[in-house]
Motif scaffolding. Sequence first.
Motif, mmCIF file in Angstrom:
data_model
loop_
_atom_site.group_PDB
_atom_site.id
_atom_site.type_symbol
_atom_site.label_atom_id
_atom_site.label_comp_id
_atom_site.label_asym_id
_atom_site.label_seq_id
_atom_site.Cartn_x
_atom_site.Cartn_y
_atom_site.Cartn_z
ATOM 1 N N VAL A 11 0.878 -1.172 0.000
ATOM 2 C CA VAL A 11 0.000 0.000 0.000
ATOM 3 C C VAL A 11 0.915 1.221 0.000
ATOM 4 O O VAL A 11 1.743 1.386 0.889
ATOM 5 N N PRO A 12 0.804 2.085 -1.010
ATOM 6 C CA PRO A 12 1.707 3.233 -1.067
ATOM 7 C C PRO A 12 1.436 4.259 0.027
ATOM 8 O O PRO A 12 0.303 4.422 0.477
ATOM 9 N N PHE A 13 2.498 4.927 0.430
ATOM 10 C CA PHE A 13 2.408 6.042 1.370
ATOM 11 C C PHE A 13 2.436 7.332 0.578
ATOM 12 O O PHE A 13 3.175 7.450 -0.395
ATOM 13 N N ARG A 14 1.667 8.312 1.024
ATOM 14 C CA ARG A 14 1.730 9.658 0.450
ATOM 15 C C ARG A 14 1.961 10.640 1.585
ATOM 16 O O ARG A 14 1.225 10.647 2.568
ATOM 17 N N CYS A 15 2.970 11.439 1.437
ATOM 18 C CA CYS A 15 3.234 12.501 2.402
ATOM 19 C C CYS A 15 3.241 13.801 1.616
ATOM 20 O O CYS A 15 4.258 14.209 1.077
ATOM 21 N N GLU A 16 2.072 14.401 1.524
ATOM 22 C CA GLU A 16 1.883 15.582 0.681
ATOM 23 C C GLU A 16 1.310 16.759 1.459
ATOM 24 O O GLU A 16 0.952 17.766 0.876
ATOM 25 N N GLY A 17 1.177 16.594 2.779
ATOM 26 C CA GLY A 17 0.555 17.653 3.554
ATOM 27 C C GLY A 17 1.140 17.775 4.945
ATOM 28 O O GLY A 17 2.042 17.008 5.326
ATOM 29 N N GLY A 52 -1.828 21.143 2.108
ATOM 30 C CA GLY A 52 -0.849 20.517 1.242
ATOM 31 C C GLY A 52 0.489 21.232 1.202
ATOM 32 O O GLY A 52 0.594 22.419 1.501
ATOM 33 N N ILE A 53 1.498 20.469 0.804
ATOM 34 C CA ILE A 53 2.847 21.007 0.604
ATOM 35 C C ILE A 53 2.976 21.340 -0.876
ATOM 36 O O ILE A 53 2.752 20.478 -1.733
#
Length: 164
Positions: A11-17, A52-53
């Motif tokens: 399961v992919p991780f998203r760190c965008e915020g 968000g970043i």
Amino acid sequence: MNGAEHAKQAVPFRCEGVAVVLLKKSFDQYRVLMLKRAGRILHNEWCYVGGGIEKGEKAWEAALREVHEETGITKVRLYSANQFEQYYSPKEEYIYTAPVFVGYVDESQPVRLNHEHTEYQWMTFDEANDNAALPGIDDILHFVEKHFAKKAPSKWLRIHGEND
């Protein structure tokens, strides 16, 4: 059985915020700024600052920008909480994670909301926990209360921006 039958799917991780818990001292007690969301996601739910970043931005820079955009507050002593907000999105199949920051705000700074929120309130930690939109927010608030409100934070977590 061969190895192909047991292939694993990640399961992919998203760190965008980022997430930011703002604290203000009032009568020797810290209060947390909670915002009531206006958008379709978590509509009418109480949350802390988040967003968000943007491309080319560091996470702490996004935290300060989001604070300014969502609250109008410009003077913040910012710290890394050394914690992460996380949730799983079953619809899009990913795990969202965001670094949590803690910002100390001077009592005199007014809050001016943008279109993303309908109201705000400086709540006690108990009130904020009672009103928190999702499980996990309460864990973050308990952590922040323990490490940033009931005692002084570690100097090693302090973030010094260009205006510091």
